[in-house]
Write a protein that holds these residues in place. Structure first.
Motif, PDB file in Angstrom:
ATOM      1  N   HIS A  55       2.904  -4.722  62.892  1.00 57.80           N
ATOM      2  CA  HIS A  55       2.761  -3.400  62.272  1.00 57.80           C
ATOM      3  C   HIS A  55       1.546  -2.655  62.821  1.00 57.80           C
ATOM      4  CE1 HIS A  55       5.894  -4.367  59.365  1.00 57.80           C
ATOM      5  NE2 HIS A  55       5.318  -5.533  59.192  1.00 57.80           N
ATOM      6  N   GLY A  56       1.071  -3.079  63.978  1.00 59.82           N
ATOM      7  CA  GLY A  56      -0.136  -2.464  64.498  1.00 59.82           C
ATOM      8  C   GLY A  56      -1.364  -3.146  63.927  1.00 59.82           C
ATOM      9  N   LEU A  57      -2.457  -3.066  64.622  1.00 57.29           N
ATOM     10  CA  LEU A  57      -3.676  -3.754  64.197  1.00 57.29           C
ATOM     11  C   LEU A  57      -4.574  -2.836  63.374  1.00 57.29           C
ATOM     12  CD1 LEU A  57      -4.562  -5.502  67.588  1.00 57.29           C
ATOM     13  CD2 LEU A  57      -3.093  -6.338  65.745  1.00 57.29           C
ATOM     14  N   ILE A 145      26.018   1.852  63.017  1.00 53.48           N
ATOM     15  CA  ILE A 145      25.723   1.370  61.675  1.00 53.48           C
ATOM     16  C   ILE A 145      24.659   2.264  61.042  1.00 53.48           C
ATOM     17  CG2 ILE A 145      26.279  -1.021  62.249  1.00 53.48           C
ATOM     18  CD1 ILE A 145      23.269  -1.576  62.408  1.00 53.48           C
ATOM     19  N   PRO A 146      24.632   2.357  59.703  1.00 55.94           N
ATOM     20  CA  PRO A 146      23.580   3.137  59.033  1.00 55.94           C
ATOM     21  C   PRO A 146      22.219   2.496  59.284  1.00 55.94           C
ATOM     22  CG  PRO A 146      25.410   2.681  57.540  1.00 55.94           C
ATOM     23  CD  PRO A 146      25.603   1.813  58.743  1.00 55.94           C
ATOM     24  N   PHE A 147      21.210   3.325  59.459  1.00 55.63           N
ATOM     25  CA  PHE A 147      19.861   2.820  59.666  1.00 55.63           C
ATOM     26  C   PHE A 147      19.346   2.195  58.378  1.00 55.63           C
ATOM     27  CE2 PHE A 147      15.245   3.330  59.473  1.00 55.63           C
ATOM     28  CZ  PHE A 147      14.865   2.718  60.671  1.00 55.63           C
ATOM     29  N   SER A 148      18.710   1.045  58.502  1.00 53.72           N
ATOM     30  CA  SER A 148      18.121   0.383  57.340  1.00 53.72           C
ATOM     31  C   SER A 148      16.626   0.256  57.571  1.00 53.72           C
ATOM     32  CB  SER A 148      18.726  -1.017  57.140  1.00 53.72           C
ATOM     33  OG  SER A 148      18.541  -1.807  58.303  1.00 53.72           O
ATOM     34  N   VAL A 149      15.864   0.404  56.506  1.00 52.82           N
ATOM     35  CA  VAL A 149      14.407   0.352  56.635  1.00 52.82           C
ATOM     36  C   VAL A 149      13.961  -1.108  56.671  1.00 52.82           C
ATOM     37  CG1 VAL A 149      12.214   1.204  55.727  1.00 52.82           C
ATOM     38  CG2 VAL A 149      14.306   2.497  55.338  1.00 52.82           C
ATOM     39  N   THR A 150      14.207  -1.722  57.809  1.00 48.10           N
ATOM     40  CA  THR A 150      13.768  -3.096  58.025  1.00 48.10           C
ATOM     41  C   THR A 150      12.900  -3.119  59.271  1.00 48.10           C
ATOM     42  OG1 THR A 150      15.672  -3.639  59.426  1.00 48.10           O
ATOM     43  CG2 THR A 150      15.911  -3.988  57.035  1.00 48.10           C
ATOM     44  N   GLU A 151      12.134  -4.167  59.412  1.00 46.14           N
ATOM     45  CA  GLU A 151      11.252  -4.288  60.574  1.00 46.14           C
ATOM     46  C   GLU A 151      12.054  -4.279  61.865  1.00 46.14           C
ATOM     47  OE1 GLU A 151       7.514  -6.851  60.605  1.00 46.14           O
ATOM     48  OE2 GLU A 151       8.940  -8.088  61.731  1.00 46.14           O
ATOM     49  N   GLU A 152      13.171  -5.005  61.889  1.00 48.99           N
ATOM     50  CA  GLU A 152      13.988  -5.082  63.103  1.00 48.99           C
ATOM     51  C   GLU A 152      14.584  -3.724  63.461  1.00 48.99           C
ATOM     52  OE1 GLU A 152      17.878  -7.531  64.876  1.00 48.99           O
ATOM     53  OE2 GLU A 152      17.286  -7.723  62.775  1.00 48.99           O
ATOM     54  N   ALA A 153      15.146  -3.025  62.466  1.00 48.21           N
ATOM     55  CA  ALA A 153      15.762  -1.720  62.725  1.00 48.21           C
ATOM     56  C   ALA A 153      14.732  -0.703  63.196  1.00 48.21           C
ATOM     57  CB  ALA A 153      16.460  -1.216  61.461  1.00 48.21           C
ATOM     58  N   THR A 154      13.564  -0.700  62.569  1.00 50.66           N
ATOM     59  CA  THR A 154      12.510   0.237  62.944  1.00 50.66           C
ATOM     60  C   THR A 154      12.037  -0.002  64.368  1.00 50.66           C
ATOM     61  OG1 THR A 154      11.777   0.366  60.647  1.00 50.66           O
ATOM     62  CG2 THR A 154      10.228   1.106  62.324  1.00 50.66           C
ATOM     63  N   PHE A 155      11.897  -1.281  64.746  1.00 51.27           N
ATOM     64  CA  PHE A 155      11.459  -1.594  66.098  1.00 51.27           C
ATOM     65  C   PHE A 155      12.502  -1.199  67.130  1.00 51.27           C
ATOM     66  CE2 PHE A 155       7.645  -4.212  67.133  1.00 51.27           C
ATOM     67  CZ  PHE A 155       6.927  -3.863  66.008  1.00 51.27           C
ATOM     68  N   LYS A 156      13.769  -1.387  66.823  1.00 47.24           N
ATOM     69  CA  LYS A 156      14.820  -1.011  67.766  1.00 47.24           C
ATOM     70  C   LYS A 156      14.816   0.492  68.008  1.00 47.24           C
ATOM     71  CE  LYS A 156      18.065  -4.838  67.035  1.00 47.24           C
ATOM     72  NZ  LYS A 156      19.401  -5.237  66.520  1.00 47.24           N
ATOM     73  N   THR A 157      14.657   1.262  66.940  1.00 46.93           N
ATOM     74  CA  THR A 157      14.601   2.716  67.081  1.00 46.93           C
ATOM     75  C   THR A 157      13.358   3.137  67.852  1.00 46.93           C
ATOM     76  OG1 THR A 157      15.799   2.995  64.997  1.00 46.93           O
ATOM     77  CG2 THR A 157      14.588   4.899  65.832  1.00 46.93           C
ATOM     78  N   ALA A 158      12.225   2.502  67.557  1.00 42.77           N
ATOM     79  CA  ALA A 158      10.990   2.840  68.253  1.00 42.77           C
ATOM     80  C   ALA A 158      11.093   2.549  69.746  1.00 42.77           C
ATOM     81  CB  ALA A 158       9.823   2.065  67.648  1.00 42.77           C
ATOM     82  N   SER A 234      14.296   6.761  55.574  1.00 46.16           N
ATOM     83  CA  SER A 234      14.209   6.221  56.930  1.00 46.16           C
ATOM     84  C   SER A 234      13.106   6.871  57.736  1.00 46.16           C
ATOM     85  CB  SER A 234      15.544   6.421  57.661  1.00 46.16           C
ATOM     86  OG  SER A 234      16.599   5.819  56.951  1.00 46.16           O
ATOM     87  N   LEU A 235      12.810   8.128  57.445  1.00 46.10           N
ATOM     88  CA  LEU A 235      11.858   8.874  58.256  1.00 46.10           C
ATOM     89  C   LEU A 235      10.484   9.006  57.605  1.00 46.10           C
ATOM     90  CD1 LEU A 235      14.284  11.643  59.529  1.00 46.10           C
ATOM     91  CD2 LEU A 235      13.477   9.634  60.747  1.00 46.10           C
ATOM     92  N   GLU A 236      10.178   8.084  56.686  1.00 46.42           N
ATOM     93  CA  GLU A 236       8.839   8.071  56.118  1.00 46.42           C
ATOM     94  C   GLU A 236       7.829   7.709  57.194  1.00 46.42           C
ATOM     95  OE1 GLU A 236       8.823   5.425  52.834  1.00 46.42           O
ATOM     96  OE2 GLU A 236       9.820   6.807  51.468  1.00 46.42           O
TER      97      GLU A 236
END
Length: 288
Positions: A55-57, A145-158, A234-236
């Motif tokens: 999650h960043g340092l 698939i619908p975006f889910s607020v999970t660590e894996e989904a967020t990293f894939k989008t990033a 999702s966009l928080e």
């Protein structure tokens, strides 16, 4: 031989600032020394774990660790453009590493030399073909698939957003008219263009897939989409993460503002390409 960075634990093969730390931590310390910003500890205890964080340092604890290691920065380093640092090691572990992304783009533009050909090809035709190739490469390779607020989904989008920015730089670098610009203008023009281009791409591909009569849905990477229900959550924005703010805030502001207009246009691919072309050079007109 690779050894763990004494700050974040990431493997590194070179010494940076005369200490066994990774390039990312060395770059962070250079920026911090030159920055007037005052960091705050995430947990207020000054004991944040800096090893293997996804999650960043914590910037304050990271900075304090740099000071503890007595990193050496001479006066030349303080005045040098950080993009000119030699022996750069790309960071493939953190998609929110904005320094890494901008370094790659800057390096790409530095190596991009003007074409020596004397011919003047049809710019729109060339732009059309190149955008078509990039859009095709970015199409979903699996079921949406619908975006889910999970660590894996967020990293894939990033990661997708990070790669899209770099690929946008590659796209622009193929055009003679862009190649002839000084690097300072290339960087500003790309910075203004790529996020709008990504949003236009998201709309075009979404409408081609779901149709223009569907309810609000927008593709946000190469297989996940947000809808009216999931978009606000999702966009928080993570206010402690500079990359999150730089990526998500502009996207969020433009998302609903341009959705209706684009939907009403019902653009063909040639019209979509023309909109991108106008956006590119319109930004050039207002950037300087």
């Amino acid at each position: 031989m690779s050894e763990p960075c004494l700050i974040c634990g990431k493997l590194t093969e070179k010494l940076h600032l005369q200490v066994n730390i990774c390039y990312g931590c060395a770059a962070f310390y250079r920026r911090s020394v030159n920055s007037p910003k005052k960091y705050k500890c995430r947990n207020g205890k000054m004991t944040c774990n800096l090893k293997g964080s996804l999650h960043g340092l914590c910037r304050l604890c990271r900075y304090n660790r740099c000071v503890q290691l007595e990193l050496k920065i001479n006066k030349f380093c303080l005045k040098t453009n950080i993009f000119d640092v030699m022996h750069y090691e790309p960071d493939k572990t953190n998609p929110w590493n904005m320094f890494d992304m901008f370094y790659q783009i800057n390096d790409l533009f530095k190596k991009n030399c003007p074409s020596t050909t004397s011919s003047t090809p049809n710019f729109f035709s060339s732009f059309n073909e190149t955008i078509s190739a990039m859009i095709t490469a970015s199409l979903p390779k699996q079921e949406w698939i619908p975006f889910s607020v999970t660590e894996e989904a967020t990293f894939k989008t990033a990661f997708f957003i990070n790669n899209f920015a770099i690929n946008s730089a590659k796209l622009l670098s193929t055009f003679q008219s862009f190649q002839k610009l000084p690097i300072s203008e290339k960087l500003i023009l790309h910075d203004r263009f790529w996020q709008m281009f990504m949003l236009l791409r998201d709309y075009y591909v979404t409408f081609e897939h779901f149709g223009y009569e569907s309810e609000f849905k927008v593709l946000i990477d190469n297989f996940q989409f947000v809808d009216a229900t999931s978009a606000p959550t999702s966009l928080e924005v993570d206010l402690e993460n500079e990359g999150s703010k730089l990526f998500v805030v502009p996207f969020n502001e433009k998302l609903t503002k341009f959705y209706t207009e684009f939907k009403n246009i019902k653009a063909t691919f040639h019209e979509f390409t023309y909109i991108c072309l106008i956006a590119l050079w319109s930004f050039h007109l207002i950037s300087f």
